[in-house]
Design an enzyme around this catalytic site. Sequence first.
Site, mmCIF file in Angstrom:
data_model
loop_
_atom_site.group_PDB
_atom_site.id
_atom_site.type_symbol
_atom_site.label_atom_id
_atom_site.label_comp_id
_atom_site.label_asym_id
_atom_site.label_seq_id
_atom_site.Cartn_x
_atom_site.Cartn_y
_atom_site.Cartn_z
ATOM 1 C CG HIS A 60 -2.166 0.791 1.102
ATOM 2 N ND1 HIS A 60 -2.235 1.964 0.379
ATOM 3 C CD2 HIS A 60 -3.413 0.618 1.635
ATOM 4 C CE1 HIS A 60 -3.466 2.473 0.468
ATOM 5 N NE2 HIS A 60 -4.186 1.666 1.220
ATOM 6 C CG ASP A 107 -11.414 -7.636 -20.807
ATOM 7 O OD1 ASP A 107 -10.721 -8.661 -20.904
ATOM 8 O OD2 ASP A 107 -12.279 -7.313 -21.643
#
Length: 433
Positions: A164, A381
């Site tokens: 993070h 995708d």
Amino acid sequence: MGEACEIEAIMSVKRFDPILVCPEIKTDDGYYFLCNLDQNIAVIMQTVYCYEPSDKDSKNVADVLRQALARVLSHFYPLAGRLTLSPDMKLIVRCTNEGVPFVDAVADCKMEVLGDITVPDPPTLGKLLHTIHGAKSILEIPLLTAQVTRFKCGGFVLGVAMNHCMTDGLSALQFLDAWTETARGMSLTTSAYIDRSFLRARQPPCINYSHNEFMEISDISNMTNLYQEEPMVYRSFEFDPEKIAKLKKIAMEDGVIKSCTSFVALAAFLWRARSKALKMKSNQQTKLLFAVDGRSKFDPPMPKGLFGNGIVLACCLCTAGELVEKPLSFAVEQVQNSIKMVTEDFIRSAIDYFEVTRARPSLTATLLVTSWTRLSFNSIDFGWGKPSQSGCGTLPEREVALFLPTGKDKTTTMLLGLPVTAMKSFQELIQVK
């Protein structure tokens, strides 16, 4: 949790040796600056994306993703480096181009065995992520790892573990989008702006706020023992638009507040219910921390395509007695006031506060809410269609709750873990009546 154990027993995953993926084009070496906003959140975020079988064969999916990763790392090259400490003992990236560990794996079952992955199940989902075992500190863990697991049905799962300190939700999504665009042979929609130097501390530092997010709280409610003595259980709770509308109505019924957002209503409601479930004493101080995106707070705004953490922690602080005995409007107002406080000067002050104190936010008697409801992780995708579902391998801290989009009619999923007896109470308290 019995179901998770059953899944763990019937799913076996064979991993091949990790391949270190380096940027395709030679990039800068030396050291990469991490700002003070990055220093406080050096935890590993694990996300998992499931792709159903499609007309496109998935046999070569690992090769396609690995080659695309090498190309995209040329734009996000610090991810191929390693964390170290600077002379002033802050986290910094050594740009060694050592590479991102990438694992190809095969499962001995169909993907349907996974069931619903929106609830963290570390024993099972951990098999779909490449983790470094035996690391003595965060410095020994790569900034990014990836694993592609192919299933017998022709579907596959991508598991990503990222530190993070390198990205907040928006820039993590920017990186993943760039990776997918590269895999599909497209040019990048958004260029990565990786220079974080505009977020350096001021000289001399100027602290204009109290910054209660860093304040240490005494645990007078014996919660530490509760967490040690009981197993953690994770649950998810769905809030559809009708439930959220009811919550807002409850929050506004006494006339103290005139309106509130869905996030504010949910965060306030969760904070109260969790504090009750943990049986906090009336005079126990408690905090709610949540990330506020600071990109638009700056004048001029933060650079477009910022690769890093553009968030700051907002803080609400009161006693558990005030929180649970007063109407919901009290908690909602606390959240609204803390959001209003986040300005460019507040963010600069938080940066300077760390510069002077090196303090990290204390999580005792604290709930830390992270919202991904505006992040389109379900649209990633690589050429095999969008993921059928996505989830977290585990939550990074026991105090963290996560808000996720479900993809259906603005319904929000609230995800958190609690000791087993507290979760039993929480499940009752979280009902919207």
